[in-house]
Each structure stands twice: as structure tokens, then as C-alpha cells.
Enzyme design. Structure first.
Site, short mmCIF file in Angstrom:
data_model
loop_
_atom_site.label_atom_id
_atom_site.label_comp_id
_atom_site.label_asym_id
_atom_site.label_seq_id
_atom_site.Cartn_x
_atom_site.Cartn_y
_atom_site.Cartn_z
N CYS A 1 0.83 -1.20 0.00
CA CYS A 1 0.00 0.00 0.00
C CYS A 1 0.87 1.27 0.00
O CYS A 1 1.51 1.56 -1.00
CB CYS A 1 -0.94 -0.06 1.20
SG CYS A 1 -2.33 1.01 1.00
N HIS B 1 -3.91 -5.14 0.73
CA HIS B 1 -3.36 -5.60 2.02
C HIS B 1 -3.41 -7.14 2.12
O HIS B 1 -4.47 -7.70 2.36
CB HIS B 1 -4.15 -4.98 3.17
CG HIS B 1 -3.87 -3.53 3.33
ND1 HIS B 1 -2.84 -3.05 4.11
CD2 HIS B 1 -4.45 -2.45 2.76
CE1 HIS B 1 -2.81 -1.74 4.03
NE2 HIS B 1 -3.78 -1.34 3.22
N GLU C 1 -2.31 -8.89 4.45
CA GLU C 1 -2.34 -9.33 5.85
C GLU C 1 -3.74 -9.42 6.44
O GLU C 1 -3.92 -10.02 7.49
CB GLU C 1 -1.48 -8.37 6.71
CG GLU C 1 -1.99 -6.94 6.87
CD GLU C 1 -1.63 -5.99 5.71
OE1 GLU C 1 -1.30 -6.50 4.62
OE2 GLU C 1 -1.69 -4.78 5.89
N SER D 1 1.56 -13.18 38.62
CA SER D 1 0.20 -12.66 38.82
C SER D 1 -0.85 -13.75 38.72
O SER D 1 -2.02 -13.52 38.98
CB SER D 1 -0.08 -11.60 37.76
OG SER D 1 -0.18 -12.24 36.48
N GLY D 2 -0.44 -14.94 38.29
CA GLY D 2 -1.43 -15.99 38.04
C GLY D 2 -1.87 -15.96 36.59
O GLY D 2 -2.59 -16.84 36.13
N GLY D 3 -1.45 -14.94 35.83
CA GLY D 3 -1.83 -14.82 34.43
C GLY D 3 -0.87 -15.58 33.52
O GLY D 3 0.15 -16.10 33.97
N VAL D 4 -1.21 -15.62 32.23
CA VAL D 4 -0.45 -16.40 31.26
C VAL D 4 0.98 -15.86 31.10
O VAL D 4 1.96 -16.62 31.16
CB VAL D 4 -1.14 -16.36 29.88
CG1 VAL D 4 -0.37 -17.16 28.86
CG2 VAL D 4 -2.56 -16.86 29.98
N ASP D 5 1.11 -14.54 30.90
CA ASP D 5 2.42 -13.99 30.52
C ASP D 5 3.48 -14.19 31.61
O ASP D 5 4.58 -14.67 31.33
CB ASP D 5 2.31 -12.48 30.19
CG ASP D 5 1.29 -12.22 29.09
OD1 ASP D 5 0.94 -13.18 28.39
OD2 ASP D 5 0.84 -11.07 28.98
N SER D 6 3.14 -13.81 32.84
CA SER D 6 4.17 -13.93 33.88
C SER D 6 4.49 -15.39 34.15
O SER D 6 5.64 -15.76 34.42
CB SER D 6 3.77 -13.19 35.17
OG SER D 6 2.63 -13.76 35.76
#
Ligand code: XMP
Length: 566
Positions: free
Chosen positions: A94, A202, A204, A256-261
Site C-alpha cells: 500500500c 493488504h 495481511e 500474577s497468576g496470568g499467562v504472561d508472567s
């Protein structure tokens, strides 16, 4: 060294999507602002490409993104593309394609026809490697108000639509452009030397039906990437890099109990074992039994983790605070204080320890044992936001509430996931054996139930909301709806309503239930949960949780509402 595709960002809303699609092909790519390449106009800023293309560089190709700018605008981004062309495969998308035309002496004009949305390719040159296996009439998605009206003769058209003459083009070389030796191989590939291409649609976006094939043609057939970037290869290289970087150093990290950490800690644990010290804080605003259950999972995973019950500090800091930002600040500040104190006990380098001391043998020993590193679960979208062409202030959410930690603690930061998107973090987590119970969990805000209890917070309100939330989430799970919902939770409203139970009049609390569908939390729609389900949950809550006599369901989308109520 990792084979890499460089995506030069000109500020398009779709730049991240290009990266997602390239990664889907198991090819590693990085987004960088266009300013890393020297400006054409004044020759300042950025690096020249030769600095990026060192002799053993694994940079395999460059993609130029779209942009809200027009190349005709005075201050439009104008990096000097001559330093890239002919040395490495290049694909302009583009704005990127129009920039190539513009810099080669072509003419870019406002479009006469509508060039937004759906279009179909009416000519496709399948002999061109870029359009190999792309069907005639294939649907492509346009989104531009400018168009390439004319281009030099060496722009070979390889695809068009009824309205867009240069829907796809390949720039044939003129003169003696400098080349890398492997470019010569392009001659026999029908690439005729220079591997520079442009497309004005595009590839994508979802609505370009064969977009992924086109990107694969570029990164695999033209750039010769080996598609070897998989969760396993990521794990292997990251562990090796972490071991090299950290040696025998110690790292402290908040979970934190979350996925990332959790995934970040698991990787660090695999790399440095017991030199990783994790801290999991109970702020009194977690879901029912969350602290106990998650701590248990962490220990099962072999993590060196300390659970810290700090409920009373948080409740004290929150006392009497009603305003959402004031509550967020109190929670963030208390978290940093609790974490700092715990980390110091473990020997983390703190602000005071950072100050020079007299070198007694004791202090030398202490210095050796100090924890110098802070582990963080930062992921790629956070990194992109902070280096975005649009500027950090336009995009970063104010509620990244652990952002104050590294500054306060004067520690070096280690972020093993800072090149991954969320779904890639999940794939890596799965490969590392992190439990589905953590990987599949809905997002949960850092300040927890603190921003789901509207107005001031008391222990009793927390108890009521935990019970309600527990019933709601368990019912979602048993009805098989949990995984269809992006995020769900209950909100404690700051009003009371009249009800009747048996023969008695009640005057009790009102709970709102929220469930949304989303992909990234930036936009969201309310979830059309079945009436029977809502009816069952409402009955369960009112019958089982003392203090609640009314349940309502939130039917607002984001925008204009937000996911959380505060
Ligand atoms: P909103 O309410 O802004 O939420 O539509 C978008 C996503 O962000 C989460 N959220 C937070 N996360 N600290 C966090 O760590 C916060 O203060 C916070 N506020 C909202 C929200 O749960 C949703 O996933």
C-alpha cells in the site's frame, strides 16, 4: 542468529497484522519504525541499511507497511529506499508500494475510483514468484485514497484489478545496483535480479483470501526463509540466550497468576533453575480461592515461589477510596511496596543498595549475593506500543500498573517474552507444559476485584463478589461457554434495590454480569449468552449469596463502553 524479516512501520493500523501473518508461517519478524532507515530528504536519523546488513546478518527481507500518510504530503515518511533496493528482497504494501513508485519518479495521485474494501484480481502473472498459486479473480482488500497513476518502464505489472492498474508490480533493475551475491540466483528464478515488489492491497487482512499465500511466496520463495521459527526453536534459543546473559546471576520476579508472567517464569526457571525467585502476592482482590490454587500450581510446576499474604496492607491503603484512579494508584503503590520489601529480603538490589558503600568484606559478599535482575512478562504488543510511529502516548493504556517497578528498584530487566504475541505465548506455554488451567484463563485486571467493586471497597463486599464471580465462572465452564467468551466477570454495583424473599421485603445489593467477545481487548462486543443460562446463573446467585437480591446483564459494546466498569 535468527533469520529475520524486518517490517518497516509507517503507522498503519495493520502493521501488527503483517507481523502476525509472517509469524504464522514460522518465520521470525520484527517491526521497527521507518525512522531506523536514513531519511531521503535530509540524510539524517536512523541507520543506513549497511549497518543492519552486516556480513553475517540473518536479515532476509524487508516489508514496508501501509500508512495513514500520503506520499504527496509534505511531512510524509520518506526513508531512503535506495539503500535497501537490490541488496535484499523488498515488498512494499500500500503506502510502501506508493513510496517505491514515488521515489522512482512515478506519479501517485488521489484515486478517481473508490479504492476501499473488496476488489478482485483481473490479471495475475503466475510466473512471478510473488503471485505463484494466486488465483485469477482472487479477492483482495484495498484501503487507500491514493493510487499509482504512472510508473517508470521498469515497473512490470504482475497483477491488477479493474480499477487499480498497479495492484502488484515487480521493479526490474536498471543500471548497476549493488547486489548481494545470492541475488544473482534470482536471475534463474525469473526474478530478473532485483527482488523489489509492491502491492497496493493488504495481504495481511482476513478479507484478502489468498494473502497468506502471497506472504509465503515472499518470505519463503523470494527471501528464502526456512520456516524454522517454532515454539520449540524459540524455547531452545531463548533458554540458551538467558543462560548466556544471566550466567550465575539471580532474578526476582512477580507472578500474577496470568499467562504472561507464568510462561516467562517457566522459561527463566528452565534456564537458571533455583536462581529464579518468584513472589506471588495476595492483594485480597483475587478471585475466590485463586491465591491458594495458583500457588499450588506454581509449586507443582517446580517454581521457586513465595506466596505473600498482603491483604491487610491493600485493604488499609484502599480504605475510604471511591474514585477508580485513586484505587488503581493505591493498589499499584501498595504492590510495589510489598514486592520491594519481599525482594529485599531475598537480596534484591534496591534503591538504597544501589548507593555506593564502603567496601567491607561483608558488603562485598552482599554485593555478590545481590539479585540484580527483575524478570517481567512483557509481551511484544507492549514493546511495539512503546516504539510505535504514533508515539507511546497515543497507544499505551494507563492501566499497566506494574510499570513503576523497574524504576523504583533500580534493577536490570529481563523480559524473555518481549518478542512474542499473546497467542505465541500460549503456544510456547503449552510446549513448556504449563497447565491449561493457567493458559486458557480469561484476562483479569491487575487491580482485580478492586475495579469491579464500584465505589469504596470493604472486605465484606469482596467476599460477596468472590462468591458471585465463582458461581458465574463455574456455570460458564459447566455449560461449555467459558472458552467461547474472551472475558467474563461480575461487578458489584454501588446501589441497593428492593426485593421480596418469602414474605419479607429485602433491600440488598445489585450485581451486574459482564461477558465479552474480543481478540485483544481494544474493542469488544457483549456476548449473547443464552437466556436459559442467564436465568440459571441469576437464580443460583440470588439463592446462594446472602446480600444480593438482583442480577442484571451488561449489553454494552466497547466502544463506547469499556470492558471494566471502572
Ligand atoms: P477496558 O476496561 O479498558 O479493559 O476496556 C481492557 C482490558 O484491560 C483490562 N484492564 C486492566 N488490566 N490493570 C490491568 O492489568 C488495569 O488497571 C486494568 N483495567 C482494565 C481489562 O480487564 C480488559 O481485559
Amino acid at each position: 542468529m535468527q533469520e529475520t524479516i524486518l517490517i518497516l512501520d509507517f503507522g498503519s493500523q495493520y502493521t501488527q497484522l503483517i507481523a502476525r501473518k509472517v509469524r504464522e508461517l514460522n518465520v521470525y519478524c520484527e517491526i521497527h519504525p521507518y525512522t531506523i532507515v536514513r531519511s531521503l530528504e535530509n540524510g539524517v536519523g536512523g541507520k543506513s541499511l549497511s549497518e543492519l546488513l552486516t556480513p553475517n546478518s540473518q536479515l532476509k527481507g524487508v516489508i514496508l507497511s501501509g500508512s495513514p500518510f500520503s506520499v504527496r504530503q509534505k511531512n510524509s515518511p520518506q526513508p531512503d529506499l535506495s539503500s535497501i533496493r537490490g541488496k535484499i528482497p523488498l515488498l512494499g504494501v500500500c503506502y510502501g508500494a506508493q513510496l517505491l513508485a514515488h521515489q522512482c519518479g512515478g506519479e501517485v495521485q488521489p484515486s478517481k475510483h473508490r479504492e476501499y474494501g473488496r476488489a478482485n484480481l483481473s490479471f495475475v502473472n503466475n510466473d512471478s514468484l510473488l503471485f505463484k498459486n494466486i488465483s485469477l479473480n482472487s479477492q483482495v482488500w484495498m484501503s487507500h485514497s491514493d493510487t499509482i497513476a504512472s510508473a517508470p518502464d521498469n515497473f512490470e505489472i504482475i497483477a491488477n484489478t479493474s480499477d487499480v492498474k498497479y495492484a502488484g508490480f515487480h521493479i526490474k533493475p536498471v543500471g548497476n545496483l549493488p547486489r548481494r551475491s545470492d541475488d544473482l540466483r534470482g536471475e534463474s528464478n525469473g526474478l530478473k535480479g532485483e527482488k523489489t515488489f509492491g502491492i497496493q492491497f493488504h495481504p495481511e487482512v482476513y478479507h484478502t483470501t489468498e494473502g497468506l499465500t502471497l506472504l509465503k511466496n515472499f518470505v519463503v520463495d523470494i527471501c528464502k526463509c526456512s520456516q524454522s521459527w517454532t515454539p520449540s526453536s524459540f524455547i531452545e534459543t531463548t533458554i540458551a540466550e538467558l543462560q548466556h546473559k544471566l550466567g550465575n546471576d539471580k532474578v526476582v520476579m512477580a507472578l500474577s497468576g496470568g499467562v504472561d508472567s507464568t510462561v516467562a517464569a517457566t522459561l527463566l526457571h528452565k534456564a537458571i533453575g533455583k536462581n529464579l525467585f518468584c513472589i506471588f502476592v495476595d492483594n485480597g482482590l483475587l478471585r475466590k480461592d485463586e491465591f491458594k490454587n495458583v500457588l499450588h500450581s506454581y509449586k507443582d510446576m517446580g517454581l521457586n515461589v513465595k506466596g505473600v499474604d498482603a491483604k491487610k496492607f491493600f485493604y488499609k491503603a484502599l480504605k475510604g477510596k471511591k474514585e477508580p484512579e485513586a484505587k488503581r494508584k493505591a493498589i499499584g503503590k501498595t504492590f510495589i511496596e510489598v514486592f520491594d520489601k519481599e525482594a529485599k529480603k531475598l537480596g534484591a538490589m534496591s534503591s538504597e543498595l544501589g548507593v555506593k558503600r564502603k567496601k567491607s568484606s561483608n558488603s562485598r559478599l552482599r554485593t555478590q549475593n545481590q539479585i540484580k535482575w527483575l524478570g517481567q512478562g512483557t509481551i511484544y504488543p507492549d514493546v511495539i506500543e512503546s516504539i510505535s510511529v504514533k508515539g507511546p502516548s497515543a497507544t499505551i493504556k494507563s492501566h499497566h500498573n506494574v510499570g513503576g517497578l523497574p524504576a523504583k528498584m533500580k534493577m536490570k530487566v529481563v523480559e524473555p517474552l518481549n518478542s512474542l504475541f499473546k497467542d505465541e505465548v500460549r503456544r510456547v506455554g503449552r510446549k513448556l507444559g504449563v497447565t491449561e488451567n493457567i493458559l486458557g484463563r480469561h484476562p483479569f485486571p491487575g487491580p482485580g476485584l478492586g475495579i469491579r467493586i464500584l465505589g469504596d471497597i470493604t472486605e465484606e463486599k469482596v467476599r460477596i463478589l468472590q462468591e458471585v464471580d465463582h458461581i458465574y465462572i463455574e456455570e460458564l465452564k459447566s455449560a461449555g461457554l467459558y472458552n467461547q467468551v474472551w472475558q467474563a466477570g461480575a461487578i458489584f454495583l454501588p446501589i441497593q434495590s428492593v426485593g421480596v424473599m418469602g414474605d419479607e421485603r429485602t433491600y440488598e445489593n445489585v450485581i451486574a454480569l459482564r461477558a465479552v467477545t474480543s481478540t485483544d481487548g481494544m474493542t469488544a462486543d457483549w456476548c449473547h449468552l443464552p437466556y436459559e443460562f442467564l436465568s440459571k446463573v441469576s437464580n443460583e446467585i440470588i439463592n446462594k449469596v446472602k446480600g444480593v437480591n438482583r442480577v442484571v446483564y451488561d449489553i454494552s459494546s466497547k466502544p463506547p463502553a469499556t470492558i471494566e466498569w471502572e
